[in-house]
Write a protein that holds these residues in place. Structure first.
Motif, PDB file in Angstrom:
ATOM      1  N   GLY A   1       6.229  15.239  -1.811  1.00 33.28           N
ATOM      2  CA  GLY A   1       7.737  15.914  -1.888  1.00 33.28           C
ATOM      3  C   GLY A   1       8.863  14.809  -1.592  1.00 33.28           C
ATOM      4  O   GLY A   1       8.562  13.723  -1.239  1.00 33.28           O
ATOM      5  N   ALA A   2       8.892  15.049   0.077  1.00 25.62           N
ATOM      6  CA  ALA A   2       9.480  14.014   0.982  1.00 25.62           C
ATOM      7  C   ALA A   2       9.371  12.636   1.238  1.00 25.62           C
ATOM      8  O   ALA A   2       8.007  12.779   1.463  1.00 25.62           O
ATOM      9  CB  ALA A   2      10.377  14.862   1.961  1.00 25.62           C
ATOM     10  N   ARG A   3      10.009  11.828   0.714  1.00 25.15           N
ATOM     11  CA  ARG A   3      10.052  10.444   1.480  1.00 25.15           C
ATOM     12  C   ARG A   3      10.266  10.281   2.672  1.00 25.15           C
ATOM     13  O   ARG A   3      10.253  10.586   3.379  1.00 25.15           O
ATOM     14  CB  ARG A   3      10.807   9.490   0.395  1.00 25.15           C
ATOM     15  N   LEU A   4       8.339   9.463   3.229  1.00 24.48           N
ATOM     16  CA  LEU A   4       8.464   9.726   4.511  1.00 24.48           C
ATOM     17  C   LEU A   4       9.076   8.186   5.363  1.00 24.48           C
ATOM     18  O   LEU A   4       9.126   6.898   4.218  1.00 24.48           O
ATOM     19  CB  LEU A   4       7.062   9.734   5.009  1.00 24.48           C
ATOM     20  N   PRO A   5       9.072   7.101   6.435  1.00 26.58           N
ATOM     21  CA  PRO A   5       9.551   6.086   6.415  1.00 26.58           C
ATOM     22  C   PRO A   5       8.396   4.855   6.203  1.00 26.58           C
ATOM     23  O   PRO A   5       7.298   4.925   6.280  1.00 26.58           O
ATOM     24  CB  PRO A   5       9.665   5.886   8.381  1.00 26.58           C
TER      25      PRO A   5
ATOM     26  N   ALA B   1       7.509  12.093  12.187  1.00 24.03           N
ATOM     27  CA  ALA B   1       8.595  12.105  10.609  1.00 24.03           C
ATOM     28  C   ALA B   1       8.032  13.133   9.744  1.00 24.03           C
ATOM     29  O   ALA B   1       8.910  14.042   9.365  1.00 24.03           O
ATOM     30  CB  ALA B   1       7.991  11.261   9.685  1.00 24.03           C
ATOM     31  N   PHE B   2       7.218  13.465   9.338  1.00 22.52           N
ATOM     32  CA  PHE B   2       7.016  14.582   8.636  1.00 22.52           C
ATOM     33  C   PHE B   2       7.418  16.219   8.787  1.00 22.52           C
ATOM     34  O   PHE B   2       7.812  16.361   8.426  1.00 22.52           O
ATOM     35  CB  PHE B   2       5.081  14.615   8.084  1.00 22.52           C
ATOM     36  N   LEU B   3       7.121  16.532  10.247  1.00 16.70           N
ATOM     37  CA  LEU B   3       7.838  17.898  10.906  1.00 16.70           C
ATOM     38  C   LEU B   3       9.023  17.387  10.886  1.00 16.70           C
ATOM     39  O   LEU B   3       9.646  18.598  10.805  1.00 16.70           O
ATOM     40  CB  LEU B   3       6.589  17.381  12.562  1.00 16.70           C
ATOM     41  N   ASP B   4       9.642  16.341  11.633  1.00 17.84           N
ATOM     42  CA  ASP B   4      10.767  16.465  10.966  1.00 17.84           C
ATOM     43  C   ASP B   4      11.694  16.780   9.694  1.00 17.84           C
ATOM     44  O   ASP B   4      12.627  17.600   9.455  1.00 17.84           O
ATOM     45  CB  ASP B   4      11.844  15.457  11.305  1.00 17.84           C
TER      46      ASP B   4
ATOM     47  N   ALA C   1       1.025  -0.947   0.034  1.00 17.99           N
ATOM     48  CA  ALA C   1      -0.348   0.217   0.607  1.00 17.99           C
ATOM     49  C   ALA C   1       0.936   1.082   0.222  1.00 17.99           C
ATOM     50  O   ALA C   1       2.564   1.210  -0.129  1.00 17.99           O
ATOM     51  CB  ALA C   1      -1.273   0.168   1.161  1.00 17.99           C
ATOM     52  N   ALA C   2       0.182   2.127  -0.168  1.00 20.41           N
ATOM     53  CA  ALA C   2       0.672   4.021  -0.096  1.00 20.41           C
ATOM     54  C   ALA C   2       0.380   4.607   0.209  1.00 20.41           C
ATOM     55  O   ALA C   2      -1.150   4.696  -0.239  1.00 20.41           O
ATOM     56  CB  ALA C   2       1.339   4.048  -1.652  1.00 20.41           C
ATOM     57  N   GLY C   3       0.784   5.997   0.791  1.00 18.60           N
ATOM     58  CA  GLY C   3       0.059   6.828   1.120  1.00 18.60           C
ATOM     59  C   GLY C   3       0.933   7.759   1.305  1.00 18.60           C
ATOM     60  O   GLY C   3       1.966   8.141   1.374  1.00 18.60           O
TER      61      GLY C   3
ATOM     62  N   TYR D   1       5.399   5.444   2.227  1.00 18.43           N
ATOM     63  CA  TYR D   1       4.731   7.485   1.950  1.00 18.43           C
ATOM     64  C   TYR D   1       5.375   8.426   2.041  1.00 18.43           C
ATOM     65  O   TYR D   1       6.499   7.909   1.961  1.00 18.43           O
ATOM     66  CB  TYR D   1       4.978   7.372   4.638  1.00 18.43           C
ATOM     67  N   TRP D   2       4.778   9.356   1.427  1.00 19.00           N
ATOM     68  CA  TRP D   2       5.034  11.394   1.251  1.00 19.00           C
ATOM     69  C   TRP D   2       4.819  11.904   2.069  1.00 19.00           C
ATOM     70  O   TRP D   2       3.469  12.007   2.555  1.00 19.00           O
ATOM     71  CB  TRP D   2       5.056  10.822  -0.372  1.00 19.00           C
ATOM     72  N   ALA D   3       5.367  12.764   2.292  1.00 24.08           N
ATOM     73  CA  ALA D   3       4.999  13.783   2.204  1.00 24.08           C
ATOM     74  C   ALA D   3       4.224  15.454   1.090  1.00 24.08           C
ATOM     75  O   ALA D   3       4.843  14.303   0.122  1.00 24.08           O
ATOM     76  CB  ALA D   3       5.471  15.514   3.373  1.00 24.08           C
ATOM     77  N   ALA D   4       2.531  15.401   1.233  1.00 23.96           N
ATOM     78  CA  ALA D   4       2.349  15.575  -0.164  1.00 23.96           C
ATOM     79  C   ALA D   4       1.858  17.123   0.386  1.00 23.96           C
ATOM     80  O   ALA D   4       0.975  17.251   1.323  1.00 23.96           O
ATOM     81  CB  ALA D   4       1.234  14.587  -0.915  1.00 23.96           C
ATOM     82  N   GLU D   5       1.777  18.117  -0.344  1.00 28.54           N
ATOM     83  CA  GLU D   5       1.378  19.547  -0.344  1.00 28.54           C
ATOM     84  C   GLU D   5       0.194  19.778  -1.371  1.00 28.54           C
ATOM     85  O   GLU D   5       0.367  18.768  -2.539  1.00 28.54           O
ATOM     86  CB  GLU D   5       2.541  20.569  -0.951  1.00 28.54           C
ATOM     87  N   ALA D   6      -0.561  19.577  -0.883  1.00 29.53           N
ATOM     88  CA  ALA D   6      -2.317  19.742  -0.926  1.00 29.53           C
ATOM     89  C   ALA D   6      -2.470  21.105  -1.732  1.00 29.53           C
ATOM     90  O   ALA D   6      -1.818  21.993  -1.904  1.00 29.53           O
ATOM     91  CB  ALA D   6      -3.101  19.529   0.094  1.00 29.53           C
TER      92      ALA D   6
END
Length: 149
Positions: free
Chosen positions: A80-84, A141-144, A20-22, A99-104
């Motif tokens: 954006g950035a790949r998350l764990p 992780a996103f906040l980091d 899965a991915a999110g 997971y990735w960080a993603a800006e709306a």
């Protein structure tokens, strides 16, 4: 000789790994200052989590993550950035979620069978509302990543 440890031929007696991915979907709050993250409420599970879902056959994880964000939240996003990567077990089968960080970047939510509402929350409020500790770890992780940029 070893193959993909996450592929169907991994010899796992429980069956193939669920892939899965999110995304941790985020936006700038009113006035452009603070950050808000999007949580989805899934009535089937009665939980609050980040938008995610299973990969379709031959689908790349990032493409699945972006698709799931749109399907579950109605919002387009800029990944954006790949998350764990998150690993856990569901019904006796291993599950791997990328997971990735993603800006709306725009869109509007419409309730559907999977997600009946979304919440845009400040990180501390989101931390308190998330159901699973693994999602709290994704938020951290996103906040980091956000602080480092």
């Amino acid at each position: 000789m070893s193959g993909d440890p996450h592929g169907p031929g991994n010899g796992d007696p429980r069956g193939p790994v669920i892939r899965a991915a999110g995304c941790v979907l985020w936006r700038r709050g009113p006035g452009g200052g603070s950050v808000e993250v999007c949580l989805v409420h899934r009535p089937k599970y009665g939980d609050f989590s980040f938008p995610k879902g299973k990969l379709k056959r031959d689908e790349e994880p990032l493409a699945a993550a972006v698709r799931e964000v749109l399907e579950e939240t109605g919002h387009h996003c800029a990944p954006g950035a790949r998350l764990p990567t998150c690993h856990y077990v569901v019904d006796g089968r291993p599950k791997v979620v990328d997971y990735w960080a993603a800006e709306a970047t725009g869109g509007a939510f419409t309730a559907n069978d999977e997600v009946d509402r979304i919440l845009w929350l400040a990180p501390d409020a989101a931390r308190a509302r998330l159901t699973q500790p693994r999602d709290v770890r994704q938020l951290t992780a996103f906040l980091d990543v956000l602080r480092a940029s």
